[in-house]
Enzyme design. Structure first.
Site, PDB file in Angstrom:
ATOM      1  N   ILE A 176     -41.307  68.355 -51.708  1.00 59.52           N
ATOM      2  CA  ILE A 176     -41.698  68.069 -50.283  1.00 59.52           C
ATOM      3  C   ILE A 176     -41.364  69.223 -49.533  1.00 59.52           C
ATOM      4  O   ILE A 176     -42.396  69.270 -48.560  1.00 59.52           O
ATOM      5  CB  ILE A 176     -40.527  66.683 -50.072  1.00 59.52           C
TER       6      ILE A 176
ATOM      7  N   SER B   3     -35.214  62.953 -45.187  1.00 61.26           N
ATOM      8  CA  SER B   3     -34.716  62.668 -46.487  1.00 61.26           C
ATOM      9  C   SER B   3     -33.803  61.774 -46.829  1.00 61.26           C
ATOM     10  O   SER B   3     -34.021  60.644 -47.213  1.00 61.26           O
ATOM     11  CB  SER B   3     -34.029  64.270 -46.905  1.00 61.26           C
ATOM     12  N   ARG B   4     -32.470  61.836 -46.417  1.00 59.48           N
ATOM     13  CA  ARG B   4     -31.502  60.741 -46.677  1.00 59.48           C
ATOM     14  C   ARG B   4     -30.699  60.702 -45.483  1.00 59.48           C
ATOM     15  O   ARG B   4     -30.243  61.805 -44.859  1.00 59.48           O
ATOM     16  CB  ARG B   4     -30.641  61.103 -47.757  1.00 59.48           C
TER      17      ARG B   4
ATOM     18  N   ASP C 127     -36.497  59.622 -39.696  1.00 58.94           N
ATOM     19  CA  ASP C 127     -36.818  58.686 -40.535  1.00 58.94           C
ATOM     20  C   ASP C 127     -35.674  58.029 -41.385  1.00 58.94           C
ATOM     21  O   ASP C 127     -36.183  56.898 -41.981  1.00 58.94           O
ATOM     22  CB  ASP C 127     -37.944  59.151 -41.310  1.00 58.94           C
TER      23      ASP C 127
ATOM     24  N   GLU D 184     -28.284  52.896 -42.309  1.00 56.34           N
ATOM     25  CA  GLU D 184     -29.573  52.123 -42.037  1.00 56.34           C
ATOM     26  C   GLU D 184     -29.582  50.629 -43.081  1.00 56.34           C
ATOM     27  O   GLU D 184     -30.303  49.890 -42.492  1.00 56.34           O
ATOM     28  CB  GLU D 184     -30.877  52.872 -42.591  1.00 56.34           C
TER      29      GLU D 184
ATOM     30  N   HIS E 123     -37.492  54.506 -42.012  1.00 52.52           N
ATOM     31  CA  HIS E 123     -37.761  54.902 -43.612  1.00 52.52           C
ATOM     32  C   HIS E 123     -38.869  54.738 -43.931  1.00 52.52           C
ATOM     33  O   HIS E 123     -39.217  53.962 -44.902  1.00 52.52           O
ATOM     34  CB  HIS E 123     -36.505  54.158 -44.402  1.00 52.52           C
ATOM     35  N   GLN E 124     -40.149  55.229 -42.911  1.00 49.80           N
ATOM     36  CA  GLN E 124     -41.511  54.925 -43.496  1.00 49.80           C
ATOM     37  C   GLN E 124     -41.913  56.026 -43.866  1.00 49.80           C
ATOM     38  O   GLN E 124     -43.488  56.164 -44.364  1.00 49.80           O
ATOM     39  CB  GLN E 124     -42.045  54.361 -42.389  1.00 49.80           C
ATOM     40  N   ALA E 125     -41.329  57.312 -44.116  1.00 49.64           N
ATOM     41  CA  ALA E 125     -42.213  58.611 -44.410  1.00 49.64           C
ATOM     42  C   ALA E 125     -42.995  58.499 -45.787  1.00 49.64           C
ATOM     43  O   ALA E 125     -44.146  58.776 -45.911  1.00 49.64           O
ATOM     44  CB  ALA E 125     -41.312  59.665 -44.648  1.00 49.64           C
TER      45      ALA E 125
END
Length: 331
Positions: free
Chosen positions: A154, A232-233, A257, A262, A294-296
């Site tokens: 990535i 990422s996280r 993201d 979350e 978190h939609q990447a």
């Protein structure tokens, strides 16, 4: 073989059902797996989960007691799963070790561009027929120094896009990626990258050594007008420290993201009851911050790859086989 899938998004459901048709019996649930919902899996030999499901020792014990023998995680990340507990209970665990890296890299750039050019504020104004340019001044990406923290698949894709913009590339990782070197990337120590980069994007996994990699000290090293992107996280960034940094007027843009707390919030509708997480509530109030849920990974290409890999993982488990996605093998 009967499968119960937790945390299934509306767009994902027909794709999952179609993929498993004529192979296995699938029941898809929108609710997430936790201690309260674990009993729903009783009698299902396979449970499929998402990154925001909770699979601690107690939940795994409840699944095992109900007859579950396999956890098929529909994500690359697995920090939500207690692998030691799974092994002790005799549960097989598999994940999706990779899917389209372009999906995440492109979304990271979408966040970077949006916060740089103040697109959210501009769009909100336009809906109210306010077409002033006040407060919308951005910067050329061309000529920026871009720091890529984590240069795997990535990170490499993110760097390729950065190179297309005409940026100077800095990288930090435990090993240099030859493809990134060919793009002209210079590898540096992390403190130097943080202090030199105009735009910083995170692409490392969440490990004990990377938890809060971006903490108070790291944020202090960044330029006052730097842009920070995390796709990422969530645990890579100390959110409380980030709020304090933004409160002092530093950082010109932040695109998130992911968020370290979350679970139970992202992928759910909190618009009526609101949220009790004061840190997240504060983050979204800053005009230079853009948070997505978190939609990447959420593209047709990536979701199809995730589902296809999940089907293969279940097929291999049913056939007594392991593959490169297996985290805990069949006992």
């Amino acid at each position: 073989m009967e499968i119960l899938a937790y945390g299934v998004q509306a767009d994902e459901r027909p794709l999952l059902e179609r993929a498993f048709a004529d192979r296995h019996s699938l029941r898809a649930l929108a609710v997430f797996l936790n201690r309260d919902t674990a009993p729903l899996a009783a009698g299902y030999p396979v449970v499929s989960t998402s990154v925001n499901d909770e699979l601690d020792a107690d939940v795994l014990a409840a699944l095992a007691a109900g007859g579950t023998g396999m956890i098929a995680q529909r994500s690359t990340g697995f920090n939500n799963i207690d692998l030691d507990a799974a092994a002790a209970l005799g549960l097989t665990v598999a994940r999706v070790s990779h899917y389209s890296p372009y999906a995440v890299a492109e979304h990271a750039w979408a966040l970077a561009l949006a916060v740089n050019r103040r697109l959210t504020r501009a769009a909100n104004r336009s809906r109210e027929f306010d077409f002033r340019l006040d407060g919308l001044l951005g910067r050329d990406v061309h000529g920026m120094t871009v720091g890529v923290i984590g240069t795997g698949k990535i990170g490499e894709c993110f760097a390729r896009i950065a190179a297309g913009f005409g940026t100077r590339l800095l990288g930090w990782d435990i090993a240099e990626n030859p493809a990134c070197l060919e793009l002209g990337m210079t590898y540096t120590e992390l403190p130097e990258l943080l202090s030199r980069a105009d735009l910083i994007s995170l692409h490392v996994p969440l490990l004990p050594t990377t938890h809060h990699l971006i903490d108070t000290a790291a944020l202090a090293r960044m330029k006052d007008d730097a842009i920070l992107v995390n796709s990422s996280r969530g645990g890579l960034v100390d959110s409380t420290a980030l709020v304090e940094t933004l409160r002092t007027g530093r950082l010109s843009g932040v695109g998130l993201d992911v968020y370290e707390e979350e679970t139970g919030v992202f992928f759910t509708d909190q618009s009526i009851q609101g949220i009790t997480d004061d840190t997240l509530a504060r983050l979204v109030t800053f005009p230079q911050v853009l948070v997505t849920s978190h939609q990447a990974y959420y593209t047709h290409t990536a979701v199809h790859q995730i589902i296809d890999t999940t089907v293969r993982n279940v097929d291999d488990h049913a056939g007594g086989r392991t593959n490169e996605n297996t985290l805990v093998p069949k006992q």
